[in-house]
Design an enzyme around this catalytic site. Structure first.
Site, PDB file in Angstrom:
ATOM      1  N   VAL A   1     -24.696  10.277  71.922  1.00 58.05           N
ATOM      2  CA  VAL A   1     -25.456   9.157  72.461  1.00 58.05           C
ATOM      3  C   VAL A   1     -24.579   7.927  72.256  1.00 58.05           C
ATOM      4  O   VAL A   1     -24.159   7.641  71.134  1.00 58.05           O
ATOM      5  CB  VAL A   1     -26.799   8.964  71.733  1.00 58.05           C
ATOM      6  CG1 VAL A   1     -27.543   7.755  72.292  1.00 58.05           C
ATOM      7  CG2 VAL A   1     -27.650  10.208  71.872  1.00 58.05           C
ATOM      8  N   SER A   2     -24.272   7.224  73.317  1.00 55.75           N
ATOM      9  CA  SER A   2     -23.328   6.115  73.225  1.00 55.75           C
ATOM     10  C   SER A   2     -23.828   5.002  72.306  1.00 55.75           C
ATOM     11  O   SER A   2     -25.033   4.806  72.119  1.00 55.75           O
ATOM     12  CB  SER A   2     -23.064   5.526  74.615  1.00 55.75           C
ATOM     13  OG  SER A   2     -22.380   6.441  75.432  1.00 55.75           O
ATOM     14  N   GLN A   3     -22.888   4.285  71.745  1.00 60.21           N
ATOM     15  CA  GLN A   3     -23.161   3.069  70.972  1.00 60.21           C
ATOM     16  C   GLN A   3     -24.054   2.139  71.800  1.00 60.21           C
ATOM     17  O   GLN A   3     -23.869   2.004  73.007  1.00 60.21           O
ATOM     18  CB  GLN A   3     -21.827   2.404  70.678  1.00 60.21           C
ATOM     19  CG  GLN A   3     -21.893   1.073  69.988  1.00 60.21           C
ATOM     20  CD  GLN A   3     -20.507   0.424  69.915  1.00 60.21           C
ATOM     21  OE1 GLN A   3     -19.557   0.900  70.548  1.00 60.21           O
ATOM     22  NE2 GLN A   3     -20.392  -0.641  69.159  1.00 60.21           N
TER      23      GLN A   3
END
Length: 207
Positions: free
Chosen positions: A51-53
């Site tokens: 899950v991206s930053q």
């Protein structure tokens, strides 16, 4: 998260800030990392994906800035968190995920939270969805080896695409493309690090 990680780092689109402030990131994470849901970092999910930053999600959404009636294509559903943020802003989101189990989990999470304007499909996102084109916006959540020509061809007039593009040294440049008639404008946003885009017009899958 909104004030410290986003607004202070240049995210000014109030629609993006509102969407990210209202969507519970922990609902899209494995139990083992939920305590870190609002950390300023990417977090692991199944299949070696992440899950991206939060800032990366916000930067993509701000660059695309889809209107409330926009038809948006997302490549790389992953957990469904970015899908939810985009769905909060756009009219319709069609998201393509190559891993069936991730697609199923994301679909369940999105439905549980009431996102009825999202369709998650299983397939090779590197080639887009020509039968559904043109799209007002396209978000690519995996690193492409070069400008994604087929995906760019599926943008409507004035449409925007954001993707991380290989820039050497195991890094990528998050890049905004916008269609202006027959021309495609290009603008670099920020250096980033993403998992590779696997598919016919991306990278080959390693054994």
């Amino acid at each position: 998260m909104v004030e410290r990680q986003l607004r202070r780092r240049g995210i000014t689109d109030e629609r993006v800030l509102a969407a990210m402030g209202s969507i519970p990131r922990e609902e899209f994470l494995p139990e083992s990392v939920r305590s870190r849901a609002y950390a300023d970092s990417a977090l692991p999910i199944a299949r070696g994906q992440t899950v991206s930053q939060p800032w990366i999600v916000a930067a993509i959404c701000q660059a695309l800035s889809p209107g409330p009636t926009a038809r948006l294509l997302e490549i790389g559903t992953g957990s469904g968190y970015s899908t939810a943020v985009l769905a909060e802003m756009a009219g319709v989101v069609v998201s393509v995920e190559r891993h069936p189990d991730l697609a199923a989990s994301a679909t369940e999470s999105l439905a549980r939270l009431g996102f009825g304007n999202v369709e998650v499909l299983v397939g090779d996102g590197s080639t887009g969805l020509a039968e559904r084109a043109p799209f007002d916006a396209i978000a690519v959540h995996a690193a492409a080896p070069a400008a994604p020509r087929t995906l760019l061809s599926q943008l409507g007039e004035g449409g925007a695409l954001v993707a991380p593009i290989a820039a050497g040294e195991d890094r990528e440049m998050l890049t905004l493309y916008r269609r202006r008639g027959a021309e495609i404008d290009r603008e670099a946003i920020s250096p980033v690090a993403f998992v590779p885009l696997i598919g016919a017009e991306g990278y080959a899958e390693t054994p």
